[in-house]
Design a protein around this motif. Structure first.
Motif, short mmCIF file in Angstrom:
data_model
loop_
_atom_site.label_atom_id
_atom_site.label_comp_id
_atom_site.label_asym_id
_atom_site.label_seq_id
_atom_site.Cartn_x
_atom_site.Cartn_y
_atom_site.Cartn_z
N ASP A 163 -0.77 53.11 -21.17
CA ASP A 163 -0.54 51.81 -21.34
C ASP A 163 -0.94 51.04 -22.80
O ASP A 163 -1.35 49.98 -23.10
N GLU A 168 1.57 41.18 -23.36
CA GLU A 168 1.30 42.86 -22.53
C GLU A 168 2.92 43.52 -21.76
O GLU A 168 3.09 44.53 -21.60
N GLU A 169 3.31 41.94 -21.47
CA GLU A 169 4.54 42.43 -20.69
C GLU A 169 5.69 42.68 -21.22
O GLU A 169 6.09 44.02 -21.54
N ASP A 193 5.65 44.57 -24.28
CA ASP A 193 4.81 46.47 -23.91
C ASP A 193 5.06 47.15 -23.99
O ASP A 193 5.35 48.00 -23.75
N GLN A 194 5.49 46.78 -22.33
CA GLN A 194 5.44 47.44 -21.06
C GLN A 194 6.84 47.59 -20.96
O GLN A 194 7.44 48.46 -20.89
N ARG A 196 7.83 50.10 -23.70
CA ARG A 196 6.55 51.63 -23.15
C ARG A 196 7.77 52.68 -22.47
O ARG A 196 8.09 53.36 -22.30
N ASN A 197 7.82 51.36 -21.41
CA ASN A 197 8.77 51.52 -20.03
C ASN A 197 10.76 52.38 -20.79
O ASN A 197 10.60 53.75 -20.74
N GLY A 206 4.77 51.96 -12.85
CA GLY A 206 3.48 51.97 -13.52
C GLY A 206 2.89 52.80 -12.42
O GLY A 206 1.85 53.91 -13.03
N ARG A 260 9.05 47.70 -11.31
CA ARG A 260 7.96 48.16 -12.45
C ARG A 260 6.28 48.26 -12.47
O ARG A 260 6.03 49.18 -13.04
#
Length: 348
Positions: free
Chosen positions: A292, A277-278, A280-281, A284-285, A95, A91
């Motif tokens: 972000d 936050e993790e 959300d990633q 999003r991925n 990113g 990841r």
């Protein structure tokens, strides 16, 4: 520059590093008798840890990306030197390069050499001197994992203090606790349930660690020291792959719940044992969003449609919930086995 054909960055003992960091915080906060003062001090430790993570984590990743991009032919085992899993490392790469991880399948990466170097330069990845990068990978890896461990312990102590303050003889409201301890009022909500979940998860992790230690000891006992080291190293690599696959399957279940049951689903990051936050990633991925700051699609028909367009399959709710639990338990057991195998490899 090292003269060896390959570069093997230092591999710190991260389980021990994390343990010591957590014990130091527990000892510090354990000296404070009154739960209000203990909660206030825990908030201070938590805030400092978050600042440290924001400072050290990017430097760890910058060094690792430099080695991977510009010394890819020679570099081995970077994620083990950083203190992260292979999937977390994937990841980080995605990113940095703006790659999409479709359905949690790692993207095809340029082969080590001119293609990867060109991609790294196009992505703005700085090339560091090899010795500098090697030093910073382990140095900032240690500092990052120490800060994360302090953050975890301080949060647990804070939550336990909040729980105590809600009960006799204090019986304070969320607003009163927030005003006296210096934390946000929202941090005091739902702490009792979260504390019970944390304790259950810790008990499960402890049991898995003991089981893994016993099984590994029995497996390695008949082997010679050299064979034990070789076999332990093999187990570490095998378990890393298992963890990556279980993580992928668990995230697919979480994405199904999030996408198709969005109005009813809450706190998905807590179910996955990660930060907001993790999480959300993760989505999003899955949706191919490299920004972000992008907001999640509105729950309901809009989110379901977008998720379907990006290949997120809808699972029956009970199936998805069972997968979350089952793969979570398998990840806990696999991590325990990996930690024990890594320790066995170092002892030889």
């Amino acid at each position: 520059m090292p003269t060896s054909a390959f570069i093997y960055p230092e591999r710190p003992d991260f389980p021990e590093i994390r343990r010591k960091a957590r014990e130091a915080v527990a000892a510090d906060l354990g000296k404070i008798a009154h739960p209000i003062e203990r909660a206030r001090r825990a908030v201070e430790v938590l805030t400092q840890a978050e600042q440290d993570i924001a400072m050290y984590k990017p430097r760890r990743e910058r060094a690792a990306l430099s080695l991977w991009a510009y010394e890819g032919h020679r570099t081995r085992g970077l994620e083990q030197s950083m203190g992260c899993t292979r999937m977390q490392w994937t990841r980080i790469q995605a990113g940095a390069f703006g790659w999409r991880i479709a359905g949690k399948v790692p993207p095809p990466t340029p082969s080590a050499g001119p293609d990867r170097v060109a991609a790294a330069r196009a992505a703005g990845i700085t090339e560091l001197p090899v010795e500098t990068a090697l030093s910073e990978v382990s140095k900032f890896g240690i500092l990052t994992e120490q800060a994360i461990a302090r953050q975890t312990e301080a949060r647990q102590v804070r939550d336990a203090a909040i729980l105590a303050l809600k009960q006799p003889p204090y019986q304070l409201t969320n607003e009163e606790i927030a005003a006296r301890s210096g934390m946000a009022a929202t941090d005091t909500v739902g702490t009792a349930a979260k504390r019970r979940i944390d304790e259950s998860q810790q008990a499960e992790a402890d049991a898995a660690q003991q089981e893994a230690a016993a099984e590994l000891a029995a497996e390695l006992a008949p082997l010679s020291p050299a064979e034990r080291a070789r076999r332990a190293a093999e187990i570490v690599d095998q378990v890393d792959e298992e963890i990556a696959e279980h993580t992928r399957q668990r995230e697919l279940a979480a994405l199904s719940l999030w996408a198709y049951g969005g109005h009813r689903i809450r706190h998905m990051n807590a179910a996955l044992g990660c930060t907001r936050e993790e999480w959300d990633q993760v989505w999003r991925n899955a949706l191919g969003q490299v920004d972000d700051t992008a907001e999640a699609p509105r729950a309901g028909a809009t989110r379901a449609r977008i998720a379907h367009e990006h290949g997120i399959n809808e699972l029956p709710v009970e199936t998805a919930l069972a997968a979350l639990q089952n793969h979570g338990q398998l990840i806990t057991k696999a991590r325990a086995r990996r930690d024990e195998a890594a320790a066995a490899a170092r002892q030889v």
